[in-house]
Design a protein around this motif. Structure first.
Motif, mmCIF file in Angstrom:
data_model
loop_
_atom_site.group_PDB
_atom_site.id
_atom_site.type_symbol
_atom_site.label_atom_id
_atom_site.label_comp_id
_atom_site.label_asym_id
_atom_site.label_seq_id
_atom_site.Cartn_x
_atom_site.Cartn_y
_atom_site.Cartn_z
ATOM 1 N N ASP A 276 0.825 -1.201 0.000
ATOM 2 C CA ASP A 276 0.000 0.000 0.000
ATOM 3 C C ASP A 276 0.864 1.257 0.000
ATOM 4 O O ASP A 276 0.552 2.253 -0.680
ATOM 5 C CB ASP A 276 -0.934 0.007 1.216
ATOM 6 N N ALA A 277 1.958 1.224 0.771
ATOM 7 C CA ALA A 277 2.858 2.374 0.810
ATOM 8 C C ALA A 277 3.487 2.615 -0.564
ATOM 9 O O ALA A 277 3.626 3.760 -1.010
ATOM 10 C CB ALA A 277 3.941 2.160 1.865
ATOM 11 N N ALA A 278 3.865 1.522 -1.242
ATOM 12 C CA ALA A 278 4.454 1.648 -2.573
ATOM 13 C C ALA A 278 3.443 2.214 -3.563
ATOM 14 O O ALA A 278 3.776 3.078 -4.394
ATOM 15 C CB ALA A 278 4.967 0.288 -3.042
ATOM 16 N N ARG A 279 2.199 1.766 -3.483
ATOM 17 C CA ARG A 279 1.169 2.284 -4.390
ATOM 18 C C ARG A 279 0.898 3.766 -4.130
ATOM 19 O O ARG A 279 0.736 4.547 -5.086
ATOM 20 C CB ARG A 279 -0.103 1.473 -4.214
ATOM 21 N N ASP A 280 0.846 4.163 -2.856
ATOM 22 C CA ASP A 280 0.639 5.556 -2.539
ATOM 23 C C ASP A 280 1.775 6.421 -3.065
ATOM 24 O O ASP A 280 1.563 7.537 -3.573
ATOM 25 C CB ASP A 280 0.507 5.730 -1.016
ATOM 26 N N SER A 281 3.014 5.893 -2.953
ATOM 27 C CA SER A 281 4.174 6.625 -3.439
ATOM 28 C C SER A 281 4.108 6.815 -4.946
ATOM 29 O O SER A 281 4.370 7.909 -5.465
ATOM 30 C CB SER A 281 5.456 5.897 -3.049
ATOM 31 N N LEU A 282 3.718 5.763 -5.661
ATOM 32 C CA LEU A 282 3.595 5.871 -7.118
ATOM 33 C C LEU A 282 2.483 6.816 -7.522
ATOM 34 O O LEU A 282 2.597 7.567 -8.492
ATOM 35 C CB LEU A 282 3.342 4.470 -7.716
ATOM 36 N N ARG A 283 1.391 6.815 -6.756
ATOM 37 C CA ARG A 283 0.259 7.693 -7.060
ATOM 38 C C ARG A 283 0.646 9.156 -6.880
ATOM 39 O O ARG A 283 0.297 10.026 -7.675
ATOM 40 C CB ARG A 283 -0.940 7.323 -6.186
ATOM 41 N N ILE A 284 1.398 9.442 -5.807
ATOM 42 C CA ILE A 284 1.838 10.808 -5.542
ATOM 43 C C ILE A 284 2.796 11.274 -6.644
ATOM 44 O O ILE A 284 2.716 12.409 -7.129
ATOM 45 C CB ILE A 284 2.493 10.902 -4.167
ATOM 46 N N GLY A 285 3.696 10.362 -7.055
ATOM 47 C CA GLY A 285 4.642 10.696 -8.106
ATOM 48 C C GLY A 285 3.929 10.986 -9.418
ATOM 49 O O GLY A 285 4.316 11.887 -10.174
ATOM 50 N N ASP A 288 2.339 14.448 -9.346
ATOM 51 C CA ASP A 288 3.311 15.527 -9.521
ATOM 52 C C ASP A 288 3.677 15.684 -10.998
ATOM 53 O O ASP A 288 3.968 16.757 -11.470
ATOM 54 C CB ASP A 288 4.570 15.248 -8.689
#
Length: 288
Positions: A276-285, A288
């Protein structure tokens, strides 16, 4: 007290008769050798029969515990056979490393014995109910197996019971591999015969033969690798012709299924959190 005296006065003849009969029987069997031996033999026969019935009743009620122990033992023995097969087939590699890796992998899984209380075989979307629930530690998406192989995946959970989506459900999909071949596909059932299912998406370059065993791949957090699924009966082309479809004889007898094991993975929560943390990171990227 008055009622007791009235009762004794009313039935005094019957009471005296019974007492005299008892005294006569004691005198007859105690002071006559033949009658005494007959009484002794008959009493022993009756006592033996009572003990036999008592033993049968105790054995019947202990079958639940015995079946649970057998299911656990069969599951572990199957895992050991798979491990030895892999070690035997890879003698040129570091077998001690493989064995340590196998033990480390299995240490994260725990087995919870359960009983099947309801099961269906003749529907497109068959479901199964077991007598373990949320209070026992069961959660959705946990794997369910038996001593003979894969059963299904936990679908819904209540406090004391859980509903399992078995292999015999049109929506069931379980990641599988061909033993010692390494090719991965997914197990699916399309209705009809409850003894066979199909493994889809086996690549065209795969090398295998009829009679090879199919087992869980371990690529998901639901089942550990090496849980038996079945044996390859026939090989077909997929509908698009880009892969193989394998007809598999299931090792689990769903028509006579009583004892199962719920498989829990202690690392699931950690892996889900990381994913979930990895998916959130990709979504934020991406934003941007």
């Amino acid at each position: 007290m008055r009622n007791l005296l009235e009762f004794l006065a009313k039935y005094n003849h019957w009471i005296i008769f019974v007492l005299l009969e008892v005294v006569s029987a004691v005198l007859l069997f105690r002071y006559n050798t033949y009658q005494g031996s007959v009484w002794f033999s008959t009493a022993n026969a009756v006592a033996g029969k009572v003990y036999e019935w008592n033993s049968a009743v105790e054995s019947f009620f202990s079958l639940t515990r015995v079946n649970e122990e057998l299911a656990l033992r069969n599951f572990y023995l199957e895992r050991q056979v798979n491990q030895l097969s892999r070690l035997y087939g890879e003698l040129t590699r570091d077998t001690s490393f493989l064995e340590r890796s196998e033990r480390q992998l299995l240490s994260q899984y725990q087995l919870l014995p359960a009983k099947v209380v309801d099961n269906s075989l003749d529907k497109p979307y068959n479901l199964m109910t077991i007598n373990r629930g949320r209070l026992d530690g069961v959660k959705p998406d946990m794997g369910v197996a038996c001593g003979n192989g894969v059963v299904g995946i936990v679908y819904l959970v209540a406090d004391h019971y859980s509903v399992v989506m078995p292999v015999l459900n049109l929506k069931s999909r379980i990641s599988c591999t061909i033993r010692r071949r390494g090719y991965v596909g997914y197990l699916a059932w399309y209705g009809g015969d409850p003894t066979v299912a199909y493994v889809e998406d086996i690549p065209r370059h795969a090398r295998f033969r009829r009679g090879d065993w199919v087992e869980t791949s371990g690529y998901s957090s639901i089942f550990p690798p090496g849980v038996l699924v079945g044996k390859i009966l026939q090989v077909y082309n997929s509908r698009d012709g880009l892969s193989y479809r394998l007809k598999v004889q299931l090792t689990t007898d769903f028509s006579n299924l009583r004892d199962v094991l719920v498989i829990t993975d202690s690392t699931v929560a950690e892996r889900v959190k990381l994913l979930d943390a990895a998916r959130d990171s990709l979504r934020i990227g991406a934003d941007d």
